[in-house]
Motif scaffolding. Structure first.
Motif, PDB file in Angstrom:
ATOM      1  N   PHE A 164     -21.742 -11.572 -63.554  1.00 51.56           N
ATOM      2  CA  PHE A 164     -20.532 -11.231 -64.286  1.00 51.56           C
ATOM      3  C   PHE A 164     -19.987 -12.447 -65.019  1.00 51.56           C
ATOM      4  N   ALA A 165     -19.479 -12.226 -66.205  1.00 54.19           N
ATOM      5  CA  ALA A 165     -18.833 -13.286 -66.979  1.00 54.19           C
ATOM      6  C   ALA A 165     -17.389 -12.880 -67.227  1.00 54.19           C
ATOM      7  N   VAL A 166     -16.535 -13.851 -67.369  1.00 47.12           N
ATOM      8  CA  VAL A 166     -15.134 -13.562 -67.668  1.00 47.12           C
ATOM      9  C   VAL A 166     -14.982 -13.406 -69.172  1.00 47.12           C
ATOM     10  N   LYS A 167     -13.786 -13.036 -69.591  1.00 45.05           N
ATOM     11  CA  LYS A 167     -13.499 -12.898 -71.011  1.00 45.05           C
ATOM     12  C   LYS A 167     -13.894 -14.195 -71.712  1.00 45.05           C
ATOM     13  N   GLY A 168     -14.617 -14.089 -72.785  1.00 42.72           N
ATOM     14  CA  GLY A 168     -15.109 -15.267 -73.477  1.00 42.72           C
ATOM     15  C   GLY A 168     -16.544 -15.597 -73.108  1.00 42.72           C
ATOM     16  N   GLY A 169     -17.099 -14.845 -72.146  1.00 37.35           N
ATOM     17  CA  GLY A 169     -18.501 -15.011 -71.795  1.00 37.35           C
ATOM     18  C   GLY A 169     -18.830 -16.143 -70.856  1.00 37.35           C
ATOM     19  N   THR A 170     -17.825 -16.779 -70.271  1.00 38.12           N
ATOM     20  CA  THR A 170     -18.094 -17.876 -69.356  1.00 38.12           C
ATOM     21  C   THR A 170     -18.614 -17.312 -68.034  1.00 38.12           C
ATOM     22  N   THR A 181      -9.638 -10.025 -60.471  1.00 38.15           N
ATOM     23  CA  THR A 181      -8.263 -10.409 -60.161  1.00 38.15           C
ATOM     24  C   THR A 181      -7.911 -11.496 -61.162  1.00 38.15           C
ATOM     25  N   ASN A 182      -6.836 -11.292 -61.879  1.00 34.99           N
ATOM     26  CA  ASN A 182      -6.449 -12.256 -62.923  1.00 34.99           C
ATOM     27  C   ASN A 182      -7.584 -12.501 -63.912  1.00 34.99           C
ATOM     28  N   GLY A 183      -8.382 -11.468 -64.176  1.00 36.20           N
ATOM     29  CA  GLY A 183      -9.475 -11.569 -65.138  1.00 36.20           C
ATOM     30  C   GLY A 183     -10.719 -12.269 -64.634  1.00 36.20           C
ATOM     31  N   LYS A 184     -10.782 -12.560 -63.332  1.00 37.22           N
ATOM     32  CA  LYS A 184     -11.920 -13.281 -62.764  1.00 37.22           C
ATOM     33  C   LYS A 184     -12.430 -12.558 -61.527  1.00 37.22           C
ATOM     34  N   THR A 185     -13.734 -12.689 -61.281  1.00 41.69           N
ATOM     35  CA  THR A 185     -14.258 -12.223 -60.005  1.00 41.69           C
ATOM     36  C   THR A 185     -13.939 -13.292 -58.967  1.00 41.69           C
ATOM     37  N   THR A 186     -14.008 -12.921 -57.715  1.00 43.66           N
ATOM     38  CA  THR A 186     -13.759 -13.872 -56.634  1.00 43.66           C
ATOM     39  C   THR A 186     -14.789 -15.001 -56.667  1.00 43.66           C
ATOM     40  N   LEU A 187     -16.045 -14.663 -56.941  1.00 42.47           N
ATOM     41  CA  LEU A 187     -17.090 -15.679 -57.014  1.00 42.47           C
ATOM     42  C   LEU A 187     -16.805 -16.669 -58.145  1.00 42.47           C
ATOM     43  N   TYR A 188     -16.432 -16.155 -59.301  1.00 40.79           N
ATOM     44  CA  TYR A 188     -16.120 -17.026 -60.433  1.00 40.79           C
ATOM     45  C   TYR A 188     -14.974 -17.976 -60.076  1.00 40.79           C
ATOM     46  N   ALA A 189     -13.927 -17.447 -59.479  1.00 37.98           N
ATOM     47  CA  ALA A 189     -12.760 -18.260 -59.140  1.00 37.98           C
ATOM     48  C   ALA A 189     -13.116 -19.325 -58.106  1.00 37.98           C
ATOM     49  N   ALA A 190     -13.924 -18.969 -57.121  1.00 32.02           N
ATOM     50  CA  ALA A 190     -14.344 -19.945 -56.103  1.00 32.02           C
ATOM     51  C   ALA A 190     -15.233 -21.018 -56.725  1.00 32.02           C
ATOM     52  N   ALA A 191     -16.110 -20.611 -57.639  1.00 29.17           N
ATOM     53  CA  ALA A 191     -16.985 -21.568 -58.327  1.00 29.17           C
ATOM     54  C   ALA A 191     -16.170 -22.547 -59.159  1.00 29.17           C
ATOM     55  N   LEU A 192     -15.169 -22.043 -59.842  1.00 27.16           N
ATOM     56  CA  LEU A 192     -14.318 -22.887 -60.676  1.00 27.16           C
ATOM     57  C   LEU A 192     -13.592 -23.940 -59.841  1.00 27.16           C
ATOM     58  N   GLN A 193     -13.279 -23.598 -58.603  1.00 27.95           N
ATOM     59  CA  GLN A 193     -12.617 -24.536 -57.703  1.00 27.95           C
ATOM     60  C   GLN A 193     -13.611 -25.434 -56.962  1.00 27.95           C
ATOM     61  N   LEU A 232      -8.999 -11.569 -50.316  1.00 31.77           N
ATOM     62  CA  LEU A 232     -10.258 -12.302 -50.397  1.00 31.77           C
ATOM     63  C   LEU A 232     -10.200 -13.277 -51.571  1.00 31.77           C
ATOM     64  N   TYR A 233      -9.695 -12.827 -52.680  1.00 31.57           N
ATOM     65  CA  TYR A 233      -9.563 -13.688 -53.859  1.00 31.57           C
ATOM     66  C   TYR A 233      -8.692 -14.903 -53.533  1.00 31.57           C
ATOM     67  N   HIS A 234      -7.572 -14.672 -52.900  1.00 32.29           N
ATOM     68  CA  HIS A 234      -6.666 -15.763 -52.551  1.00 32.29           C
ATOM     69  C   HIS A 234      -7.342 -16.747 -51.588  1.00 32.29           C
ATOM     70  N   ALA A 235      -7.996 -16.230 -50.572  1.00 30.68           N
ATOM     71  CA  ALA A 235      -8.668 -17.092 -49.603  1.00 30.68           C
ATOM     72  C   ALA A 235      -9.774 -17.905 -50.277  1.00 30.68           C
ATOM     73  N   ALA A 236     -10.507 -17.271 -51.166  1.00 31.45           N
ATOM     74  CA  ALA A 236     -11.613 -17.953 -51.844  1.00 31.45           C
ATOM     75  C   ALA A 236     -11.111 -19.039 -52.792  1.00 31.45           C
ATOM     76  N   THR A 237     -10.063 -18.759 -53.524  1.00 30.47           N
ATOM     77  CA  THR A 237      -9.575 -19.747 -54.495  1.00 30.47           C
ATOM     78  C   THR A 237      -8.849 -20.905 -53.834  1.00 30.47           C
ATOM     79  N   THR A 238      -8.301 -20.673 -52.651  1.00 32.14           N
ATOM     80  CA  THR A 238      -7.610 -21.758 -51.954  1.00 32.14           C
ATOM     81  C   THR A 238      -8.533 -22.518 -51.004  1.00 32.14           C
ATOM     82  N   GLY A 239      -9.786 -22.089 -50.927  1.00 31.29           N
ATOM     83  CA  GLY A 239     -10.756 -22.803 -50.103  1.00 31.29           C
ATOM     84  C   GLY A 239     -10.690 -22.493 -48.625  1.00 31.29           C
ATOM     85  N   ASN A 240     -10.130 -21.350 -48.278  1.00 35.36           N
ATOM     86  CA  ASN A 240      -9.979 -20.986 -46.874  1.00 35.36           C
ATOM     87  C   ASN A 240     -11.242 -20.261 -46.388  1.00 35.36           C
TER      88      ASN A 240
END
Length: 159
Positions: A64-70, A34-46, A4-12
């Motif tokens: 949820f926030a990632v390390k550093g509070g982002t 995954t890699n310190g990020k939630t799937t939602l965070y990673a999709a938002a970043l992309q 799910l993380y991979h699909a979300a970060t690649t825009g699938n």
């Protein structure tokens, strides 16, 4: 949830929808890191706004926030995609505190939008209660950032 993380970060989007409908994934934590990020965070970043929307509908939390509070709101602002920002800030669990949450360096979502010159993101954030006068520890505000970067259209909205 790695798939799910991979699909979300690649825009699938079709794969995200397939995984979210698959009953064999029902027991998995949609907010797992995954890699310190939630799937939602990673999709938002992309800037994958429809994927963010689907994840939120499936129960992902924007809190949820990632390390550093982002936060996811800041990640969406960093993407420059106003639809992505909108999907998150309009979610029922989002609130003014989250919209104004500063990371460990003191950056708020409106500051990030101002730095990037993401006018549409800034407008969404301001309409949803972002504080244009929020300051980092050194006193800088979103207005400082957009002026320094030459994003004068954003500056007009911040005044």
């Amino acid at each position: 949830m790695a798939s799910l993380y991979h699909a979300a970060t690649t825009g699938n989007l079709s794969e995200v929808r397939r995984i979210l409908r698959d009953p064999s994934h029902a027991h998995e934590d949609i907010d797992a890191l995954t890699n310190g990020k939630t799937t939602l965070y990673a999709a938002a970043l992309q800037g994958h706004s429809e994927i963010c929307h689907q994840l939120l509908l499936a129960g992902a939390s924007p809190l949820f926030a990632v390390k550093g509070g982002t936060t996811c709101v800041t990640a969406a602002a960093r993407s420059g995609n106003a639809a992505c920002v909108t999907a998150i800030v309009k979610h029922h669990t989002c609130n003014r505190a989250l919209i104004n949450a500063a990371d460990s360096d003191g950056y708020t979502p409106i500051m990030v939008a101002a730095m990037k010159g993401a006018l549409d993101c800034a407008v969404v954030l301001l309409k949803e209660g972002a504080d244009p006068d929020a300051q980092k520890r050194d006193g800088t505000t979103a207005l400082h950032w957009c002026v320094w970067q030459g994003h004068l259209e954003v500056a007009k909205w911040l005044r």
